[in-house]
Scaffold this motif. Sequence first.
Motif, PDB file in Angstrom:
ATOM      1  N   PHE A 172       0.910  -1.094  -0.070  1.00  0.00           N
ATOM      2  CA  PHE A 172       0.143  -0.105  -0.064  1.00  0.00           C
ATOM      3  C   PHE A 172       0.920   1.096  -0.059  1.00  0.00           C
ATOM      4  N   LEU A 173       1.092   1.798  -1.228  1.00  0.00           N
ATOM      5  CA  LEU A 173       1.920   2.817  -1.301  1.00  0.00           C
ATOM      6  C   LEU A 173       1.161   4.388  -1.048  1.00  0.00           C
ATOM      7  N   LYS A 174       1.633   5.068  -0.110  1.00  0.00           N
ATOM      8  CA  LYS A 174       0.844   6.250   0.360  1.00  0.00           C
ATOM      9  C   LYS A 174       1.140   7.267  -0.838  1.00  0.00           C
ATOM     10  N   THR A 175      -0.294   7.691  -1.352  1.00  0.00           N
ATOM     11  CA  THR A 175       0.087   8.976  -2.498  1.00  0.00           C
ATOM     12  C   THR A 175      -0.151  10.088  -1.913  1.00  0.00           C
ATOM     13  N   GLN A 176      -0.769  10.242  -0.623  1.00  0.00           N
ATOM     14  CA  GLN A 176      -1.069  11.693  -0.058  1.00  0.00           C
ATOM     15  C   GLN A 176      -1.052  11.388   1.320  1.00  0.00           C
ATOM     16  N   GLU A 177      -0.960  12.487   2.106  1.00  0.00           N
ATOM     17  CA  GLU A 177      -1.419  12.581   3.605  1.00  0.00           C
ATOM     18  C   GLU A 177      -2.646  12.883   3.718  1.00  0.00           C
ATOM     19  N   LEU A 230       1.841  -8.119   3.983  1.00  0.00           N
ATOM     20  CA  LEU A 230       1.411  -6.525   3.520  1.00  0.00           C
ATOM     21  C   LEU A 230       2.357  -5.497   4.101  1.00  0.00           C
ATOM     22  N   ARG A 231       2.679  -4.469   3.193  1.00  0.00           N
ATOM     23  CA  ARG A 231       3.692  -3.525   3.294  1.00  0.00           C
ATOM     24  C   ARG A 231       3.087  -2.106   3.143  1.00  0.00           C
ATOM     25  N   PHE A 232       3.080  -1.097   4.068  1.00  0.00           N
ATOM     26  CA  PHE A 232       2.601   0.142   4.013  1.00  0.00           C
ATOM     27  C   PHE A 232       3.787   1.164   3.723  1.00  0.00           C
ATOM     28  N   ALA A 233       3.955   1.389   2.387  1.00  0.00           N
ATOM     29  CA  ALA A 233       5.050   2.245   2.028  1.00  0.00           C
ATOM     30  C   ALA A 233       4.899   3.665   2.207  1.00  0.00           C
ATOM     31  N   GLY A 234       5.159   4.059   3.584  1.00  0.00           N
ATOM     32  CA  GLY A 234       4.776   5.417   4.045  1.00  0.00           C
ATOM     33  C   GLY A 234       3.822   5.273   4.980  1.00  0.00           C
ATOM     34  N   GLY A 235       4.030   5.810   6.267  1.00  0.00           N
ATOM     35  CA  GLY A 235       3.203   5.966   7.242  1.00  0.00           C
ATOM     36  C   GLY A 235       2.503   7.015   7.715  1.00  0.00           C
ATOM     37  N   SER A 236       1.885   7.075   8.787  1.00  0.00           N
ATOM     38  CA  SER A 236       1.350   8.507   9.217  1.00  0.00           C
ATOM     39  C   SER A 236       0.802   8.220  10.483  1.00  0.00           C
ATOM     40  N   PRO A 237       1.068   9.334  11.613  1.00  0.00           N
ATOM     41  CA  PRO A 237       0.256   9.231  12.951  1.00  0.00           C
ATOM     42  C   PRO A 237      -1.178   9.182  12.711  1.00  0.00           C
ATOM     43  N   ARG A 238      -1.762   9.536  11.435  1.00  0.00           N
ATOM     44  CA  ARG A 238      -3.220   9.212  11.288  1.00  0.00           C
ATOM     45  C   ARG A 238      -3.935   7.982  10.589  1.00  0.00           C
ATOM     46  N   PHE A 239      -2.985   7.045  10.750  1.00  0.00           N
ATOM     47  CA  PHE A 239      -3.147   5.505  10.333  1.00  0.00           C
ATOM     48  C   PHE A 239      -3.384   4.858  11.501  1.00  0.00           C
ATOM     49  N   ASP A 240      -4.878   4.812  11.811  1.00  0.00           N
ATOM     50  CA  ASP A 240      -5.110   4.121  13.042  1.00  0.00           C
ATOM     51  C   ASP A 240      -5.636   2.762  12.938  1.00  0.00           C
ATOM     52  N   ARG A 241      -5.532   1.823  13.868  1.00  0.00           N
ATOM     53  CA  ARG A 241      -5.956   0.393  13.933  1.00  0.00           C
ATOM     54  C   ARG A 241      -5.294  -0.364  13.038  1.00  0.00           C
ATOM     55  N   ILE A 242      -4.027  -0.391  12.615  1.00  0.00           N
ATOM     56  CA  ILE A 242      -3.434  -1.132  11.688  1.00  0.00           C
ATOM     57  C   ILE A 242      -3.154  -2.611  12.502  1.00  0.00           C
ATOM     58  N   GLU A 280       2.125 -11.140   8.153  1.00  0.00           N
ATOM     59  CA  GLU A 280       2.716  -9.962   8.305  1.00  0.00           C
ATOM     60  C   GLU A 280       2.670  -8.551   7.907  1.00  0.00           C
ATOM     61  N   ILE A 281       2.703  -7.629   8.740  1.00  0.00           N
ATOM     62  CA  ILE A 281       2.649  -6.250   8.163  1.00  0.00           C
ATOM     63  C   ILE A 281       3.632  -5.566   8.698  1.00  0.00           C
ATOM     64  N   THR A 282       4.448  -4.670   7.711  1.00  0.00           N
ATOM     65  CA  THR A 282       5.290  -3.703   7.937  1.00  0.00           C
ATOM     66  C   THR A 282       4.873  -2.441   7.521  1.00  0.00           C
ATOM     67  N   VAL A 283       5.168  -1.456   8.304  1.00  0.00           N
ATOM     68  CA  VAL A 283       4.667  -0.043   8.122  1.00  0.00           C
ATOM     69  C   VAL A 283       6.091   0.578   8.026  1.00  0.00           C
ATOM     70  N   GLU A 284       6.403   1.355   6.982  1.00  0.00           N
ATOM     71  CA  GLU A 284       7.556   2.157   7.020  1.00  0.00           C
ATOM     72  C   GLU A 284       7.258   3.512   7.121  1.00  0.00           C
ATOM     73  N   ILE A 331       3.869  -7.705  13.353  1.00  0.00           N
ATOM     74  CA  ILE A 331       3.810  -6.385  12.997  1.00  0.00           C
ATOM     75  C   ILE A 331       4.921  -5.458  13.094  1.00  0.00           C
ATOM     76  N   THR A 332       5.493  -5.010  12.174  1.00  0.00           N
ATOM     77  CA  THR A 332       6.746  -4.139  12.476  1.00  0.00           C
ATOM     78  C   THR A 332       6.565  -2.630  12.040  1.00  0.00           C
ATOM     79  N   VAL A 333       6.989  -1.633  12.962  1.00  0.00           N
ATOM     80  CA  VAL A 333       6.739  -0.379  12.615  1.00  0.00           C
ATOM     81  C   VAL A 333       8.003   0.332  12.571  1.00  0.00           C
ATOM     82  N   THR A 334       8.797   1.129  11.594  1.00  0.00           N
ATOM     83  CA  THR A 334      10.007   1.504  11.554  1.00  0.00           C
ATOM     84  C   THR A 334      10.005   2.873  12.445  1.00  0.00           C
TER      85      THR A 334
END
Length: 269
Positions: free
Chosen positions: A6-11, A62-74, A82-86, A102-105
């Motif tokens: 899941f590539l974050k395209t915008q905040e 699953l990989r979240f390419a780009g995280g945010s403090p607004r991404f709740d309940r991951i 497996e879930i990775t949040v970059e 679950i790994t959050v960088t």
Amino acid sequence: MTGMTFLKTQEPEERLDLSALVPARLKGLSSAEIARIAIGTSRRGVVVGDVFAVSGDDPSVLRFAGGSPRFDRIGEAMAGGEITVEGDAGARLGRMLKAGRITVTGSAGMHAGSAMEGGVLRIGGDAGDFLGGPLAGETMGLKGGTIVVGGRAGERAGDRMRRGVICVAGEAGDGLGSRMIAGTIVVGRRAAGTPGRMMKRGTLILCGGAERFAPTFVDNGPADILILKVMASAFAQGEVGEVPFDGAPMRRLGGDTAVLGLGEIFLPL
């Protein structure tokens, strides 16, 4: 097959509920179907495709390419995979996690690992308040599994913790292990406030000491016991990794005698 990204395209302009983006709920769905999943928390009707570009076909990774403090309940209630949040994650990261990793960088918001039952949650940065703690009205926090934090933890980490392990490399905020029922918490640096308040059972290993303790804790003096060596070795060989104690004697406090009083706190001599 390749893992799903899941590539974050915008905040996002609002907080998002990403609890639907877990392996079991994405299995069998096409990228187009996933892009239509509702994740908004306001009247805007935000869907996955508004924030992410979806690629890959294996939802077990699953990989979240780009995280945010607004991404709740991951990873909420995830039962495997497996879930990775970059980057950063929001509130309730890994809440009710049953199995998997679950790994959050970056850092995570409050209530990470709340009501977690199993699996591994790794946070590279800091964790917010109530790490592994219950939501309002719940009687138990962390119920199992392993939480590892590379930075500091906020207030009331391990509140009402029932079992499992929490390891924080940095400092811990006020109220660490409050109302603790069982389990183990390791803190590499100083614990603020009064750790262990109203703890019934469980173990706190405070390698950097603490600001102060409630008067209902009893100082048992130096403790040269085998279990400290066993724990240090087991952590090093398991999911926790190296810990800042090696099994050498430590000062032991017993308490909290204001309640059951079978808990223990270990401090450097």
